[in-house]
Scaffold this motif. Sequence first.
Motif, PDB file in Angstrom:
ATOM      1  N   ASP A   1     -14.569   9.898  -3.048  1.00 57.68           N
ATOM      2  CA  ASP A   1     -15.093   8.907  -3.322  1.00 57.68           C
ATOM      3  C   ASP A   1     -14.724   7.803  -2.267  1.00 57.68           C
ATOM      4  O   ASP A   1     -15.080   6.528  -2.961  1.00 57.68           O
ATOM      5  CB  ASP A   1     -14.616   8.523  -4.752  1.00 57.68           C
ATOM      6  CG  ASP A   1     -15.829   9.498  -5.465  1.00 57.68           C
ATOM      7  OD1 ASP A   1     -17.173  10.397  -5.593  1.00 57.68           O
ATOM      8  OD2 ASP A   1     -14.315   9.910  -6.979  1.00 57.68           O
ATOM      9  N   GLY A   2     -14.409   7.802  -1.163  1.00 52.38           N
ATOM     10  CA  GLY A   2     -14.233   6.719  -0.386  1.00 52.38           C
ATOM     11  C   GLY A   2     -13.185   5.759  -0.643  1.00 52.38           C
ATOM     12  O   GLY A   2     -12.289   5.261   0.911  1.00 52.38           O
ATOM     13  N   SER A   3     -12.055   6.472  -1.247  1.00 50.53           N
ATOM     14  CA  SER A   3     -10.657   6.309  -1.258  1.00 50.53           C
ATOM     15  C   SER A   3      -9.232   7.295  -1.205  1.00 50.53           C
ATOM     16  O   SER A   3      -9.403   8.234  -1.939  1.00 50.53           O
ATOM     17  CB  SER A   3     -10.758   5.073  -2.496  1.00 50.53           C
ATOM     18  OG  SER A   3     -10.921   6.767  -3.672  1.00 50.53           O
ATOM     19  N   THR A   4      -8.441   6.073  -0.851  1.00 52.30           N
ATOM     20  CA  THR A   4      -6.997   7.269  -0.549  1.00 52.30           C
ATOM     21  C   THR A   4      -6.042   5.817  -0.865  1.00 52.30           C
ATOM     22  O   THR A   4      -6.531   5.301  -0.241  1.00 52.30           O
ATOM     23  CB  THR A   4      -7.090   8.379   0.572  1.00 52.30           C
ATOM     24  OG1 THR A   4      -5.680   9.302   0.092  1.00 52.30           O
ATOM     25  CG2 THR A   4      -7.171   8.155   1.775  1.00 52.30           C
ATOM     26  N   ALA A   5      -4.900   6.190  -1.187  1.00 59.87           N
ATOM     27  CA  ALA A   5      -3.083   5.454  -0.940  1.00 59.87           C
ATOM     28  C   ALA A   5      -3.815   4.416  -1.901  1.00 59.87           C
ATOM     29  O   ALA A   5      -5.058   4.109  -2.670  1.00 59.87           O
ATOM     30  CB  ALA A   5      -3.713   5.133  -0.088  1.00 59.87           C
ATOM     31  N   LEU A   6      -2.920   3.979  -2.552  1.00 58.55           N
ATOM     32  CA  LEU A   6      -2.792   3.175  -3.604  1.00 58.55           C
ATOM     33  C   LEU A   6      -2.525   2.057  -3.700  1.00 58.55           C
ATOM     34  O   LEU A   6      -1.269   1.163  -2.629  1.00 58.55           O
ATOM     35  CB  LEU A   6      -1.811   3.785  -4.832  1.00 58.55           C
ATOM     36  CG  LEU A   6      -2.145   4.893  -5.317  1.00 58.55           C
ATOM     37  CD1 LEU A   6      -0.861   6.082  -5.870  1.00 58.55           C
ATOM     38  CD2 LEU A   6      -2.739   4.933  -7.049  1.00 58.55           C
TER      39      LEU A   6
ATOM     40  N   LEU B   1       0.681  -1.288   0.147  1.00 59.13           N
ATOM     41  CA  LEU B   1       0.187  -0.034  -0.224  1.00 59.13           C
ATOM     42  C   LEU B   1       0.841   1.123   0.089  1.00 59.13           C
ATOM     43  O   LEU B   1       1.347   1.484   0.896  1.00 59.13           O
ATOM     44  CB  LEU B   1      -0.831   0.138   1.162  1.00 59.13           C
ATOM     45  CG  LEU B   1      -1.815   1.286   0.717  1.00 59.13           C
ATOM     46  CD1 LEU B   1      -2.855   1.396   0.283  1.00 59.13           C
ATOM     47  CD2 LEU B   1      -2.852   1.275   2.484  1.00 59.13           C
ATOM     48  N   VAL B   2       0.835   2.134  -0.865  1.00 59.51           N
ATOM     49  CA  VAL B   2       2.082   2.599  -0.744  1.00 59.51           C
ATOM     50  C   VAL B   2       0.525   4.460  -0.873  1.00 59.51           C
ATOM     51  O   VAL B   2      -0.276   4.354  -1.273  1.00 59.51           O
ATOM     52  CB  VAL B   2       2.155   3.050  -2.500  1.00 59.51           C
ATOM     53  CG1 VAL B   2       2.378   5.067  -2.543  1.00 59.51           C
ATOM     54  CG2 VAL B   2       3.334   2.530  -3.125  1.00 59.51           C
ATOM     55  N   ALA B   3       0.847   5.182  -0.290  1.00 59.10           N
ATOM     56  CA  ALA B   3       0.470   6.423   0.504  1.00 59.10           C
ATOM     57  C   ALA B   3       1.387   7.627  -0.065  1.00 59.10           C
ATOM     58  O   ALA B   3       2.811   7.323  -0.222  1.00 59.10           O
ATOM     59  CB  ALA B   3      -0.428   7.062   1.847  1.00 59.10           C
TER      60      ALA B   3
ATOM     61  N   ARG C   1      -3.872   9.814  -7.122  1.00 59.62           N
ATOM     62  CA  ARG C   1      -5.631  10.236  -7.737  1.00 59.62           C
ATOM     63  C   ARG C   1      -5.414   9.461  -9.502  1.00 59.62           C
ATOM     64  O   ARG C   1      -6.348   9.607 -10.193  1.00 59.62           O
ATOM     65  CB  ARG C   1      -6.624  10.516  -7.697  1.00 59.62           C
ATOM     66  CG  ARG C   1      -6.604  11.023  -6.123  1.00 59.62           C
ATOM     67  CD  ARG C   1      -8.063  11.531  -5.577  1.00 59.62           C
ATOM     68  NE  ARG C   1      -9.159  10.916  -5.698  1.00 59.62           N
ATOM     69  CZ  ARG C   1      -9.473   9.821  -5.213  1.00 59.62           C
ATOM     70  NH1 ARG C   1      -8.643  10.222  -3.930  1.00 59.62           N
ATOM     71  NH2 ARG C   1     -11.043   9.492  -5.102  1.00 59.62           N
ATOM     72  N   LYS C   2      -4.415  10.313 -10.124  1.00 60.37           N
ATOM     73  CA  LYS C   2      -3.379  10.193 -11.361  1.00 60.37           C
ATOM     74  C   LYS C   2      -2.607   8.898 -11.823  1.00 60.37           C
ATOM     75  O   LYS C   2      -2.822   8.811 -12.860  1.00 60.37           O
ATOM     76  CB  LYS C   2      -2.917  11.637 -11.841  1.00 60.37           C
ATOM     77  CG  LYS C   2      -3.993  12.997 -11.554  1.00 60.37           C
ATOM     78  CD  LYS C   2      -3.379  13.976 -12.328  1.00 60.37           C
ATOM     79  CE  LYS C   2      -3.597  15.359 -12.353  1.00 60.37           C
ATOM     80  NZ  LYS C   2      -2.384  16.124 -12.432  1.00 60.37           N
ATOM     81  N   TRP C   3      -2.395   7.850 -10.036  1.00 58.98           N
ATOM     82  CA  TRP C   3      -1.589   7.259 -10.760  1.00 58.98           C
ATOM     83  C   TRP C   3      -2.351   5.668 -10.920  1.00 58.98           C
ATOM     84  O   TRP C   3      -0.796   4.892 -11.601  1.00 58.98           O
ATOM     85  CB  TRP C   3      -0.565   7.145  -9.720  1.00 58.98           C
ATOM     86  CG  TRP C   3      -0.090   8.614  -9.039  1.00 58.98           C
ATOM     87  CD1 TRP C   3       0.568   9.490 -10.604  1.00 58.98           C
ATOM     88  CD2 TRP C   3       1.010   8.830  -8.006  1.00 58.98           C
ATOM     89  NE1 TRP C   3       1.346  10.160  -9.686  1.00 58.98           N
ATOM     90  CE2 TRP C   3       1.451   9.857  -8.410  1.00 58.98           C
ATOM     91  CE3 TRP C   3       1.572   7.558  -7.008  1.00 58.98           C
ATOM     92  CZ2 TRP C   3       2.512  10.991  -7.761  1.00 58.98           C
ATOM     93  CZ3 TRP C   3       2.209   8.780  -6.197  1.00 58.98           C
ATOM     94  CH2 TRP C   3       3.132   9.816  -6.309  1.00 58.98           C
TER      95      TRP C   3
ATOM     96  N   GLN D   1      -1.993   0.077  -8.873  1.00 56.42           N
ATOM     97  CA  GLN D   1      -2.896  -0.974  -9.664  1.00 56.42           C
ATOM     98  C   GLN D   1      -3.858   0.659  -9.022  1.00 56.42           C
ATOM     99  O   GLN D   1      -4.937  -0.271 -10.295  1.00 56.42           O
ATOM    100  CB  GLN D   1      -3.640  -2.309  -9.340  1.00 56.42           C
ATOM    101  CG  GLN D   1      -4.525  -3.215  -9.924  1.00 56.42           C
ATOM    102  CD  GLN D   1      -4.236  -4.617  -9.772  1.00 56.42           C
ATOM    103  OE1 GLN D   1      -3.486  -5.256  -9.561  1.00 56.42           O
ATOM    104  NE2 GLN D   1      -5.407  -5.236  -9.277  1.00 56.42           N
ATOM    105  N   GLN D   2      -4.516   0.691  -8.176  1.00 57.42           N
ATOM    106  CA  GLN D   2      -6.053   0.746  -7.486  1.00 57.42           C
ATOM    107  C   GLN D   2      -6.026   1.585  -6.813  1.00 57.42           C
ATOM    108  O   GLN D   2      -5.178   2.042  -6.072  1.00 57.42           O
ATOM    109  CB  GLN D   2      -6.964   0.052  -7.765  1.00 57.42           C
ATOM    110  CG  GLN D   2      -6.830  -0.790  -6.252  1.00 57.42           C
ATOM    111  CD  GLN D   2      -8.327  -1.916  -6.431  1.00 57.42           C
ATOM    112  OE1 GLN D   2      -8.545  -2.184  -7.310  1.00 57.42           O
ATOM    113  NE2 GLN D   2      -7.963  -2.802  -5.505  1.00 57.42           N
ATOM    114  N   LEU D   3      -6.810   3.112  -6.465  1.00 64.02           N
ATOM    115  CA  LEU D   3      -6.989   3.612  -5.177  1.00 64.02           C
ATOM    116  C   LEU D   3      -7.810   2.552  -4.164  1.00 64.02           C
ATOM    117  O   LEU D   3      -8.494   1.815  -4.994  1.00 64.02           O
ATOM    118  CB  LEU D   3      -7.971   4.838  -5.302  1.00 64.02           C
ATOM    119  CG  LEU D   3      -7.167   5.730  -6.842  1.00 64.02           C
ATOM    120  CD1 LEU D   3      -7.743   7.061  -6.521  1.00 64.02           C
ATOM    121  CD2 LEU D   3      -6.326   6.517  -4.994  1.00 64.02           C
ATOM    122  N   ARG D   4      -6.776   2.655  -2.835  1.00 66.61           N
ATOM    123  CA  ARG D   4      -8.027   1.584  -1.808  1.00 66.61           C
ATOM    124  C   ARG D   4      -9.668   2.391  -1.348  1.00 66.61           C
ATOM    125  O   ARG D   4      -9.412   3.382  -0.754  1.00 66.61           O
ATOM    126  CB  ARG D   4      -6.889   1.555  -0.630  1.00 66.61           C
ATOM    127  CG  ARG D   4      -6.956   1.302   0.087  1.00 66.61           C
ATOM    128  CD  ARG D   4      -7.017  -0.205   0.434  1.00 66.61           C
ATOM    129  NE  ARG D   4      -6.295  -0.796   0.284  1.00 66.61           N
ATOM    130  CZ  ARG D   4      -5.664  -1.663   1.891  1.00 66.61           C
ATOM    131  NH1 ARG D   4      -5.942  -0.867   2.343  1.00 66.61           N
ATOM    132  NH2 ARG D   4      -4.039  -2.159   1.044  1.00 66.61           N
TER     133      ARG D   4
END
Length: 214
Positions: A188-193, A108-110, A140-142, A157-160
Amino acid sequence: MHVSEIWRYPVKSLKGERLNEAEISKLGIPGDRQIAVIRTVNGRFLTSRSKPRLLGLQGSIDADGVPTINGHPWNSPEALQLVREAAGEPVTLEQIPAPQAFDILPLLVATDGAARYLNIDHRRLRPNILIADVPDLEERKWPGRVIAIGDVRIHAQQLRGRCVMTTFDPDTQEQDPSVLQRILRELDGSTALDSSVLAEGTIRVGDPVEILER
């Protein structure tokens, strides 16, 4: 941008330990989430989502490579007693082979930008890697791109999607529901990757970070 912090969580849902460097394998950071708290009643994982007092216990790995809880070997009566007191119910501690204990993906990358935007302690997000000098919500662009750290290549892969764990103070375990409410309302309920590993290697605090097209 650069790596500002590296975290490993030897015991799932307990406090993590900061590292100055880490090997990054296909299964993430060796030793991460290798011990889990298991509910006796149903054999399922017990986490700090429902038992936030677990966050008050320190998971580490000692010089011999043994996971510990507040300095006690994970399979000792002392460690089990600490966890049972925090859980408030019968539990066991079990060694879980990777990747079974991961919520989604191995890393998990923040970013400091998102934590700064939310005005929260980034430890609430429980990242393995914290990247600094990131503008605001640039993360959010990653999704779909590659995070390059030296020879290591990490696929974002995706936002967490975030859960109630973000509402607990990592030091006091006091709850602030507004943290998750704001993540839901504004992000939208998500942050970090949620991320996987494309190329293995070693990363260190201070290493430059580059975002590449896959």
